[in-house]
Structure formats: C-alpha cells, structure tokens
Design a protein around this motif. Structure first.
Motif, PDB file in Angstrom:
ATOM      1  N   GLY A  61     -44.250  98.361 -57.226  1.00  0.00           N
ATOM      2  CA  GLY A  61     -42.981  98.996 -58.014  1.00  0.00           C
ATOM      3  C   GLY A  61     -41.600  98.347 -57.474  1.00  0.00           C
ATOM      4  N   ARG A  62     -41.506  98.317 -56.266  1.00  0.00           N
ATOM      5  CA  ARG A  62     -40.098  97.783 -55.599  1.00  0.00           C
ATOM      6  C   ARG A  62     -40.041  96.168 -56.310  1.00  0.00           C
ATOM      7  NH1 ARG A  62     -41.485 100.376 -50.929  1.00  0.00           N
ATOM      8  NH2 ARG A  62     -42.259  98.450 -49.890  1.00  0.00           N
ATOM      9  N   ARG A  63     -41.203  95.451 -56.072  1.00  0.00           N
ATOM     10  CA  ARG A  63     -41.022  94.220 -56.448  1.00  0.00           C
ATOM     11  C   ARG A  63     -40.611  94.064 -58.102  1.00  0.00           C
ATOM     12  NH1 ARG A  63     -39.284  89.033 -55.082  1.00  0.00           N
ATOM     13  NH2 ARG A  63     -40.644  87.450 -55.787  1.00  0.00           N
ATOM     14  N   TYR A  64     -41.270  94.640 -58.777  1.00  0.00           N
ATOM     15  CA  TYR A  64     -40.886  94.583 -60.250  1.00  0.00           C
ATOM     16  C   TYR A  64     -39.470  94.956 -60.559  1.00  0.00           C
ATOM     17  CZ  TYR A  64     -41.488  95.147 -65.170  1.00  0.00           C
ATOM     18  OH  TYR A  64     -41.268  95.084 -66.594  1.00  0.00           O
ATOM     19  N   ALA A  65     -39.069  95.982 -59.871  1.00  0.00           N
ATOM     20  CA  ALA A  65     -37.493  96.484 -59.916  1.00  0.00           C
ATOM     21  C   ALA A  65     -36.695  95.580 -59.447  1.00  0.00           C
ATOM     22  CB  ALA A  65     -37.411  97.973 -59.382  1.00  0.00           C
ATOM     23  N   GLU A  66     -36.951  94.936 -58.545  1.00  0.00           N
ATOM     24  CA  GLU A  66     -36.022  93.800 -57.888  1.00  0.00           C
ATOM     25  C   GLU A  66     -35.914  92.682 -58.772  1.00  0.00           C
ATOM     26  OE1 GLU A  66     -36.991  90.252 -54.599  1.00  0.00           O
ATOM     27  OE2 GLU A  66     -37.137  92.585 -53.761  1.00  0.00           O
ATOM     28  N   LEU A  67     -37.026  92.173 -59.505  1.00  0.00           N
ATOM     29  CA  LEU A  67     -37.069  90.929 -60.340  1.00  0.00           C
ATOM     30  C   LEU A  67     -36.413  91.227 -61.415  1.00  0.00           C
ATOM     31  CD1 LEU A  67     -40.305  89.249 -59.427  1.00  0.00           C
ATOM     32  CD2 LEU A  67     -38.499  88.698 -58.550  1.00  0.00           C
ATOM     33  N   ALA A  68     -36.539  92.445 -62.042  1.00  0.00           N
ATOM     34  CA  ALA A  68     -36.062  92.924 -63.368  1.00  0.00           C
ATOM     35  C   ALA A  68     -34.776  93.243 -63.254  1.00  0.00           C
ATOM     36  CB  ALA A  68     -36.613  94.186 -63.647  1.00  0.00           C
ATOM     37  N   GLY A  69     -33.990  93.347 -62.109  1.00  0.00           N
ATOM     38  CA  GLY A  69     -32.574  93.713 -61.957  1.00  0.00           C
ATOM     39  C   GLY A  69     -32.486  95.264 -62.497  1.00  0.00           C
ATOM     40  N   GLY A  70     -31.297  95.371 -63.298  1.00  0.00           N
ATOM     41  CA  GLY A  70     -31.205  96.705 -63.994  1.00  0.00           C
ATOM     42  C   GLY A  70     -31.626  96.827 -65.395  1.00  0.00           C
ATOM     43  N   SER A  71     -32.817  96.214 -65.657  1.00  0.00           N
ATOM     44  CA  SER A  71     -33.236  96.253 -66.872  1.00  0.00           C
ATOM     45  C   SER A  71     -34.419  97.209 -67.174  1.00  0.00           C
ATOM     46  CB  SER A  71     -33.779  94.861 -67.566  1.00  0.00           C
ATOM     47  OG  SER A  71     -34.909  94.272 -66.647  1.00  0.00           O
ATOM     48  N   THR A  72     -34.814  97.905 -66.046  1.00  0.00           N
ATOM     49  CA  THR A  72     -36.075  98.851 -66.091  1.00  0.00           C
ATOM     50  C   THR A  72     -35.768 100.091 -66.517  1.00  0.00           C
ATOM     51  OG1 THR A  72     -35.815  99.276 -63.712  1.00  0.00           O
ATOM     52  CG2 THR A  72     -37.160  97.349 -64.321  1.00  0.00           C
ATOM     53  N   GLY A  73     -34.397 100.571 -66.555  1.00  0.00           N
ATOM     54  CA  GLY A  73     -34.080 101.784 -66.861  1.00  0.00           C
ATOM     55  C   GLY A  73     -34.527 102.706 -65.825  1.00  0.00           C
ATOM     56  N   GLY A  74     -34.978 102.618 -64.559  1.00  0.00           N
ATOM     57  CA  GLY A  74     -35.363 103.446 -63.708  1.00  0.00           C
ATOM     58  C   GLY A  74     -36.607 102.853 -62.817  1.00  0.00           C
ATOM     59  N   ALA A  75     -37.084 103.843 -62.139  1.00  0.00           N
ATOM     60  CA  ALA A  75     -38.197 103.039 -61.136  1.00  0.00           C
ATOM     61  C   ALA A  75     -39.505 102.909 -62.202  1.00  0.00           C
ATOM     62  CB  ALA A  75     -38.317 104.493 -60.180  1.00  0.00           C
ATOM     63  N   VAL A  76     -40.050 102.161 -61.594  1.00  0.00           N
ATOM     64  CA  VAL A  76     -41.581 101.632 -62.265  1.00  0.00           C
ATOM     65  C   VAL A  76     -42.323 101.633 -61.250  1.00  0.00           C
ATOM     66  CG1 VAL A  76     -42.683  99.729 -63.553  1.00  0.00           C
ATOM     67  CG2 VAL A  76     -40.179 100.116 -63.645  1.00  0.00           C
ATOM     68  N   THR A  77     -43.707 102.406 -61.712  1.00  0.00           N
ATOM     69  CA  THR A  77     -44.829 102.524 -60.935  1.00  0.00           C
ATOM     70  C   THR A  77     -45.608 101.190 -60.869  1.00  0.00           C
ATOM     71  OG1 THR A  77     -46.248 103.493 -62.764  1.00  0.00           O
ATOM     72  CG2 THR A  77     -44.615 105.085 -61.216  1.00  0.00           C
ATOM     73  N   ALA A  78     -46.693 101.368 -59.984  1.00  0.00           N
ATOM     74  CA  ALA A  78     -47.506 100.088 -59.937  1.00  0.00           C
ATOM     75  C   ALA A  78     -48.505 100.327 -61.142  1.00  0.00           C
ATOM     76  CB  ALA A  78     -48.392 100.168 -58.718  1.00  0.00           C
ATOM     77  N   ALA A  79     -48.829 101.451 -61.737  1.00  0.00           N
ATOM     78  CA  ALA A  79     -49.591 101.342 -62.732  1.00  0.00           C
ATOM     79  C   ALA A  79     -49.085 101.223 -63.967  1.00  0.00           C
ATOM     80  CB  ALA A  79     -49.712 103.277 -63.071  1.00  0.00           C
ATOM     81  N   GLU A  80     -47.506 101.211 -64.059  1.00  0.00           N
ATOM     82  CA  GLU A  80     -46.875 100.696 -65.163  1.00  0.00           C
ATOM     83  C   GLU A  80     -46.777  99.271 -65.245  1.00  0.00           C
ATOM     84  OE1 GLU A  80     -43.639 104.364 -66.349  1.00  0.00           O
ATOM     85  OE2 GLU A  80     -43.270 103.104 -64.465  1.00  0.00           O
TER      86      GLU A  80
END
Length: 323
Positions: free
Chosen positions: A201-220
C-alpha cells in the motif's frame, strides 16, 4: 459411547489468540474442533497490566462457560505476538501489546488452576495449519503469514521450531533488496519492508503521488492490477518477485514439502498464488520445488494452534488430524 469417547468429547482447552486490537478465543476439543468461539477487544492502549487482566478474565470466563455446558477444561493455551520464550512461558517483548518479560503462562495457570502453555501467534498458527489445515500430511511445512509484517513458522512432524531465543521464523527480515526501503527493524531492504500488505500500500501511494485520494490497501492494489492498471501491476509484480526471493531462501534453508501462505495478503487468492508459483519455480535450481498453497483455517488458526500447544505440553497427541 465408550468411556474414552465420552472423555474426548467432554474435554476442552481454553484457547486465546491475543492481538493488538482484539483477541480471538475458543473452547477447543482434543480433535481440533472449536465448540465455542468468542471475540473480545484487547485495547492495548490501556497498557500491559490492563491487557493481562483482560486475558485472565476472558480465560476464566471461558472455563466457567465450559463447565456450565457440561465440558471439562483441561488446559489453557495462549498465543501472543512478539518474542516469546515458550520454555519459560514468558512474553519477552511485544510492540503490539506492550509486553516486556510478562510471565503470562504462570499468571494464567495460577488464576485458572489449569496447566497452561504460551506460544507465538505465528508459530501456533503454523502448527494448526500443519496438523489440521492446508499442510496436513506434509511432514515438513513452512507457514508464512503476510500481513502488516511477515513472519513464518517451520513445522516438522507437527512440532514448530522455536529457536534458541524464541525468535525463530523471522523470514520477514531476510534482506531481499539491499537498496530498498528501510524496515521497522532499522535495516534497509527486508522482505516485509517490500512485500508485506502495508508495504504494498505504501509503495503504491508513493509512486502515485497525491492521485490516490487517500490510503490504498494491498487488496485494492491487487484488484487494480488484475483490472490492468499499469502502476498497480508494477507494484504487485515487485512484491511478488520479492516474496519469491524470500520463499526461495526459505526453501534453501528448510527444504519443506509445502509452503502455506496465510495472513491478510493471502486472501488475494490466485491473484497472488499464480504469479508467485511461477516466480518461485524460476528460482529453483537443485532444490525441490515445494507445493505452494493458501492457508485453510483462516483466523481460527491461532486459537486452534494455541490449543494444540497446550495439549502437547500435557502429552496429548490424539488431535493431529481433523476428521
């Protein structure tokens, strides 16, 4: 019904699987069947003394309910996270619960008047999966729990290795990416810093920058990867490759017949297992490739394993396979 059958049906172990947020509790027969289950909040923020009090109160309450139902509690099994000295029955250290050198086995035995065993949550989960679940009949099993962190249990002929200091199975701290993110243990590139559910989840948020709109889970991330999203696919593949490296190291060390994956990430099912099997296959040279399967017992495993540990301490081993 024979006297022996009657005794087997009537006997139960009071089993508790304690986590930082909640505890799963059960009355478990010697054949590995839970006849009563309960959940209670741990509320670790109250401090370790309050948590100890809750554990003892819940265990005593379960024993009383067993007797009220005509059952005979014969032992207590408790599983906790962190570093556990099973021989002394001491919860040496746990960040999740706040324990430091807590003689929990003796405290429970004194409170309930029953023989008590204390075990590590992942090791007892592995014990249950090896005897009653997805690793049943394999003989040599590596159970790997992938959630907020990553830990493992090596089970041989129904006995989980503890280690000289109670810390066996920390496969999450195998270094797989020397230039990777810093792990909570302080070293960079540990497996759990790259491939745990929280790391994904952290890695995805890091690469996506601010475009995720919040925390993203591994399941997502797994779902987005399956739907063809390139970024999620990249993050998921990075995690799979790292997991394969960690499991290949585990296989080189332990030469098991079956690797059982448990924990939250394993709920991704074939989205995880299919690419992971392929990646692990690529890493096998002269090592025999293990069977790679998902855990079968779900969140029951901790309670069942705690009960098995308590029965083992009593010398009872008629519960190795669920009928």
């Amino acid at each position: 019904m024979s006297d022996r059958d009657s005794t087997d049906v009537d006997r139960v172990v009071v089993a508790l699987d304690v986590g930082g947020t909640g505890m799963k509790c059960a009355l478990v027969r010697p054949d590995g069947v839970a006849v009563r289950t309960e959940r209670h909040p741990t509320d670790a923020a109250r401090g370790p003394q309050a948590v100890i009090g809750t554990i003892l109160d819940v265990a005593l309450g379960l024993a009383d309910k067993a007797r009220a139902d005509g059952l005979t509690p014969v032992a207590v099994g408790i599983a906790v996270p962190g570093v556990v000295d099973e021989a002394r029955g001491v919860a040496v250290w746990s960040a999740n619960v706040g324990f430091r050198d807590v003689p929990l086995r003796d405290l429970a035995a004194a409170r309930l008047g029953l023989p008590t065993a204390l075990g590590h949550d992942v090791r007892v989960g592995g014990l249950a999966e090896a005897r009653l679940g997805a690793g049943r009949g394999a003989g040599h099993v590596l159970f790997v729990a992938i959630g907020t962190g990553i830990a493992a249990a090596h089970v041989v002929d129904g006995v989980a290795a503890v280690g000289a200091h109670g810390a066996a199975g920390e496969i999450g701290h195998i270094m797989v990416r020397p230039d990777g993110p810093r792990c909570g243990c302080g070293r960079p590139g540990c497996l759990e810093a790259v491939a745990s559910a929280s790391a994904i989840g952290r890695r995805y948020a890091e690469l996506a920058g601010g475009s995720t709109g919040g925390a993203v889970t591994a399941a997502e991330v797994a779902s987005r990867a399956a739907a063809g999203e390139p970024l999620a696919g990249r993050v998921w593949q990075e995690a799979v490759e790292a997991l394969a490296d960690g499991l290949a190291s585990g296989q080189a060390l332990f030469d098991v017949a079956t690797i059982v994956l448990g924990g939250g990430l394993a709920q991704a099912g074939d989205l995880l297992l299919d690419p992971l099997r392929a990646a692990l296959h690529e890493r096998m040279t002269f090592h025999r490739e293990p069977r790679l399967v998902a855990a079968a017992l779900g969140d029951e495993a901790g309670c069942l394993g705690a009960a098995l540990l308590a029965l083992d301490a009593m010398g009872v081993r008629d519960h190795q396979e669920r009928r």
